[in-house]
Design a protein around this motif. Structure first.
Motif, mmCIF file in Angstrom:
data_model
loop_
_atom_site.group_PDB
_atom_site.id
_atom_site.type_symbol
_atom_site.label_atom_id
_atom_site.label_comp_id
_atom_site.label_asym_id
_atom_site.label_seq_id
_atom_site.Cartn_x
_atom_site.Cartn_y
_atom_site.Cartn_z
ATOM 1 N N SER A 179 11.043 -31.458 -3.675
ATOM 2 C CA SER A 179 10.449 -30.117 -3.639
ATOM 3 C C SER A 179 10.402 -29.586 -2.204
ATOM 4 O O SER A 179 10.197 -28.397 -1.984
ATOM 5 C CB SER A 179 9.033 -30.141 -4.224
ATOM 6 O OG SER A 179 8.136 -30.844 -3.373
ATOM 7 N N LYS A 180 10.612 -30.483 -1.236
ATOM 8 C CA LYS A 180 10.580 -30.102 0.182
ATOM 9 C C LYS A 180 11.970 -30.024 0.800
ATOM 10 O O LYS A 180 12.181 -29.308 1.778
ATOM 11 C CB LYS A 180 9.736 -31.111 0.981
ATOM 12 C CG LYS A 180 8.271 -31.172 0.547
ATOM 13 C CD LYS A 180 7.589 -29.833 0.746
ATOM 14 C CE LYS A 180 6.120 -29.883 0.343
ATOM 15 N NZ LYS A 180 5.479 -28.546 0.458
ATOM 16 N N ILE A 181 12.915 -30.814 0.265
ATOM 17 C CA ILE A 181 14.302 -30.779 0.739
ATOM 18 C C ILE A 181 15.178 -30.411 -0.450
ATOM 19 O O ILE A 181 15.417 -31.239 -1.334
ATOM 20 C CB ILE A 181 14.742 -32.135 1.320
ATOM 21 C CG1 ILE A 181 13.814 -32.579 2.464
ATOM 22 C CG2 ILE A 181 16.184 -32.046 1.828
ATOM 23 C CD1 ILE A 181 14.167 -33.939 3.050
ATOM 24 N N GLY A 182 15.634 -29.176 -0.490
ATOM 25 C CA GLY A 182 16.415 -28.695 -1.626
ATOM 26 C C GLY A 182 17.889 -28.620 -1.295
ATOM 27 O O GLY A 182 18.274 -28.333 -0.159
ATOM 28 N N ILE A 183 18.737 -28.896 -2.290
ATOM 29 C CA ILE A 183 20.190 -28.842 -2.115
ATOM 30 C C ILE A 183 20.793 -27.873 -3.117
ATOM 31 O O ILE A 183 20.482 -27.926 -4.309
ATOM 32 C CB ILE A 183 20.826 -30.228 -2.307
ATOM 33 C CG1 ILE A 183 20.277 -31.242 -1.291
ATOM 34 C CG2 ILE A 183 22.346 -30.145 -2.162
ATOM 35 C CD1 ILE A 183 20.832 -32.641 -1.469
ATOM 36 N N VAL A 184 21.675 -26.999 -2.629
ATOM 37 C CA VAL A 184 22.502 -26.177 -3.497
ATOM 38 C C VAL A 184 23.932 -26.705 -3.356
ATOM 39 O O VAL A 184 24.516 -26.669 -2.272
ATOM 40 C CB VAL A 184 22.449 -24.687 -3.115
ATOM 41 C CG1 VAL A 184 23.424 -23.876 -3.970
ATOM 42 C CG2 VAL A 184 21.036 -24.152 -3.283
ATOM 43 N N PHE A 185 24.471 -27.225 -4.446
ATOM 44 C CA PHE A 185 25.787 -27.855 -4.405
ATOM 45 C C PHE A 185 26.906 -26.822 -4.342
ATOM 46 O O PHE A 185 26.725 -25.652 -4.693
ATOM 47 C CB PHE A 185 25.979 -28.756 -5.619
ATOM 48 C CG PHE A 185 24.986 -29.874 -5.701
ATOM 49 C CD1 PHE A 185 25.031 -30.924 -4.795
ATOM 50 C CD2 PHE A 185 23.988 -29.873 -6.669
ATOM 51 C CE1 PHE A 185 24.104 -31.958 -4.855
ATOM 52 C CE2 PHE A 185 23.064 -30.896 -6.735
ATOM 53 C CZ PHE A 185 23.120 -31.944 -5.832
ATOM 54 N N GLN A 186 28.077 -27.297 -3.909
ATOM 55 C CA GLN A 186 29.230 -26.405 -3.802
ATOM 56 C C GLN A 186 29.561 -25.779 -5.156
ATOM 57 O O GLN A 186 29.833 -24.588 -5.247
ATOM 58 C CB GLN A 186 30.434 -27.186 -3.269
ATOM 59 C CG GLN A 186 31.689 -26.336 -3.121
ATOM 60 C CD GLN A 186 32.826 -27.115 -2.479
ATOM 61 O OE1 GLN A 186 32.625 -28.160 -1.881
ATOM 62 N NE2 GLN A 186 34.039 -26.605 -2.608
ATOM 63 N N ASN A 187 29.514 -26.581 -6.203
ATOM 64 C CA ASN A 187 29.747 -26.087 -7.561
ATOM 65 C C ASN A 187 28.406 -26.010 -8.282
ATOM 66 O O ASN A 187 27.858 -27.042 -8.675
ATOM 67 C CB ASN A 187 30.701 -27.013 -8.312
ATOM 68 C CG ASN A 187 30.970 -26.531 -9.730
ATOM 69 O OD1 ASN A 187 30.493 -25.472 -10.148
ATOM 70 N ND2 ASN A 187 31.729 -27.310 -10.486
ATOM 71 N N PRO A 188 27.837 -24.810 -8.476
ATOM 72 C CA PRO A 188 26.507 -24.708 -9.084
ATOM 73 C C PRO A 188 26.440 -25.246 -10.512
ATOM 74 O O PRO A 188 25.352 -25.572 -10.994
ATOM 75 C CB PRO A 188 26.211 -23.205 -9.038
ATOM 76 C CG PRO A 188 27.526 -22.532 -8.902
ATOM 77 C CD PRO A 188 28.407 -23.492 -8.140
ATOM 78 N N ASP A 189 27.583 -25.366 -11.199
ATOM 79 C CA ASP A 189 27.576 -25.891 -12.564
ATOM 80 C C ASP A 189 27.025 -27.316 -12.621
ATOM 81 O O ASP A 189 26.553 -27.757 -13.667
ATOM 82 C CB ASP A 189 28.987 -25.870 -13.158
ATOM 83 C CG ASP A 189 29.416 -24.464 -13.562
ATOM 84 O OD1 ASP A 189 28.546 -23.674 -13.977
ATOM 85 O OD2 ASP A 189 30.617 -24.154 -13.439
ATOM 86 N N THR A 190 27.089 -28.034 -11.489
ATOM 87 C CA THR A 190 26.600 -29.412 -11.486
ATOM 88 C C THR A 190 25.080 -29.494 -11.476
ATOM 89 O O THR A 190 24.528 -30.579 -11.683
ATOM 90 C CB THR A 190 27.152 -30.177 -10.267
ATOM 91 O OG1 THR A 190 26.695 -29.545 -9.069
ATOM 92 C CG2 THR A 190 28.671 -30.207 -10.271
ATOM 93 N N GLN A 191 24.384 -28.364 -11.210
ATOM 94 C CA GLN A 191 22.928 -28.435 -11.163
ATOM 95 C C GLN A 191 22.223 -27.454 -12.085
ATOM 96 O O GLN A 191 20.997 -27.458 -12.168
ATOM 97 C CB GLN A 191 22.443 -28.241 -9.724
ATOM 98 C CG GLN A 191 22.651 -26.870 -9.131
ATOM 99 C CD GLN A 191 22.294 -26.826 -7.648
ATOM 100 O OE1 GLN A 191 23.154 -26.836 -6.798
ATOM 101 N NE2 GLN A 191 21.004 -26.757 -7.345
ATOM 102 N N LEU A 192 22.970 -26.618 -12.791
ATOM 103 C CA LEU A 192 22.364 -25.671 -13.737
ATOM 104 C C LEU A 192 22.542 -26.218 -15.144
ATOM 105 O O LEU A 192 23.657 -26.492 -15.578
ATOM 106 C CB LEU A 192 23.043 -24.295 -13.618
ATOM 107 C CG LEU A 192 23.029 -23.643 -12.227
ATOM 108 C CD1 LEU A 192 23.768 -22.314 -12.248
ATOM 109 C CD2 LEU A 192 21.609 -23.443 -11.723
ATOM 110 N N PHE A 193 21.424 -26.379 -15.867
ATOM 111 C CA PHE A 193 21.541 -27.003 -17.192
ATOM 112 C C PHE A 193 20.632 -26.379 -18.251
ATOM 113 O O PHE A 193 20.703 -26.755 -19.417
ATOM 114 C CB PHE A 193 21.242 -28.507 -17.090
ATOM 115 C CG PHE A 193 19.920 -28.839 -16.459
ATOM 116 C CD1 PHE A 193 18.772 -28.902 -17.218
ATOM 117 C CD2 PHE A 193 19.824 -29.058 -15.094
ATOM 118 C CE1 PHE A 193 17.550 -29.210 -16.644
ATOM 119 C CE2 PHE A 193 18.609 -29.371 -14.510
ATOM 120 C CZ PHE A 193 17.469 -29.444 -15.276
ATOM 121 N N CYS A 194 19.751 -25.446 -17.882
ATOM 122 C CA CYS A 194 18.854 -24.854 -18.889
ATOM 123 C C CYS A 194 19.546 -23.712 -19.642
ATOM 124 O O CYS A 194 20.598 -23.224 -19.237
ATOM 125 C CB CYS A 194 17.576 -24.343 -18.217
ATOM 126 S SG CYS A 194 16.513 -25.680 -17.609
#
Length: 280
Positions: free
Chosen positions: A83-98
């Motif tokens: 919650s303090k160190i956030g990462i946005v990956f190069q391909n957002p599909d790898t972290q969006l799931f809802c």
């Protein structure tokens, strides 16, 4: 003097091929509130390093410090750290799931057992701030690449992180969404957030960053001011990077005795134009 918010000491990590480690004794420190560009050839360890930064990967050797405290890999501690160190990956599909955008952005704070009313307020605020209100109820899979990147940013911003890590934030974006993401990065920096991003765009890194860090073979080749590192053509060859346009043109003009070599390297073409206006 700025204090150190994040430090990595002697990190080692290998995937299946132990003969070619992804990280090989990588060490660096990052100052609080700074803008840091991580640069290097593909396979130099940038993405692996990012995955170690908030415990997604655990180094085989070495230590990571956040606010002076060694990273703990207990589940509860990792949740607090992410919650303090956030990462946005190069391909957002790898972290969006809802299922939809609103549920996606609210997942993180709800997972921390925050009250639903408070979460709703925070989610609506970040949706409005990032200008994604028109697709707040749209299915995530139906979004464009640029819209997904905005939602991935919102996922992290709603948690109020101290450090934002962006892995190639402009990859595969059209000019309109590139401009939007750059604006959002500038707003994060203006708020005092520490922002770390990887990029091959030396023009952008020169203009934006306080510090550049060049990776090679899983370790830091050199860390310093962007104008120092990105004007060193031999150093750039080692990392498969190109000299920024404004520095390349500045060097050419110096060679032609049109501008003075004593002048500092311009950070962008606008600064170079101002230099040229002084030439008689």
């Amino acid at each position: 003097m700025q204090d150190v918010i994040f430090e990595a000491r002697n990190l080692h990590f290998s995937y299946e091929d132990k003969s070619a480690p992804a990280l090989s004794g990588l060490s660096l420190s990052i100052k609080r509130g700074s803008k840091v560009a991580i640069m290097g050839a593909n396979g130099s360890g940038k993405s692996t390093f990012f995955l170690c930064c908030n415990g997604i990967l655990k180094p085989e050797k070495g230590t990571i410090f956040f606010n002076g405290t060694p990273m703990s890999y207990r589940k509860k501690d990792l949740m607090a750290l992410r919650s303090k160190i956030g990462i946005v990956f190069q391909n957002p599909d790898t972290q969006l799931f809802c299922a939809n955008v609103y549920q996606e952005i609210s997942f993180g704070p709800l997972n921390l057992n925050l009250p639903e009313s408070a979460v709703s307020n925070e989610v609506n605020n970040v949706i409005e701030k990032l200008g994604i209100t028109p697709f707040r109820d749209r299915p995530v899979h139906a979004l464009s690449g640029g819209q997904k990147k905005q939602v991935a940013l919102a996922d992290i911003l709603v948690m109020y992180p101290e450090i934002m890590i962006l892995d190639e934030p402009f990859a595969a974006l059209d000019p309109v969404h590139t401009k939007l993401i750059r604006k959002q990065i500038d707003e994060m920096c203006a708020s005092g957030m520490t922002v770390i991003l990887s990029t091959h765009n030396t023009d952008y890194a020169l203009e934006w960053a306080d510090e550049a860090v060049l990776f090679k073979d899983g370790r830091v080749l050199k860390q310093g001011r962007p104008e120092q590192l990105l004007s060193d053509e031999e150093l750039l060859k080692e990392t498969n990077l190109e000299i920024p346009s404004s520095i390349r043109l500045h060097k050419f003009l110096c060679h032609k005795n049109l501008v003075s070599p004593s002048l500092p390297f311009p950070k962008n073409m606008e600064e170079l134009e101002k230099e040229l206006l002084t030439v008689k």
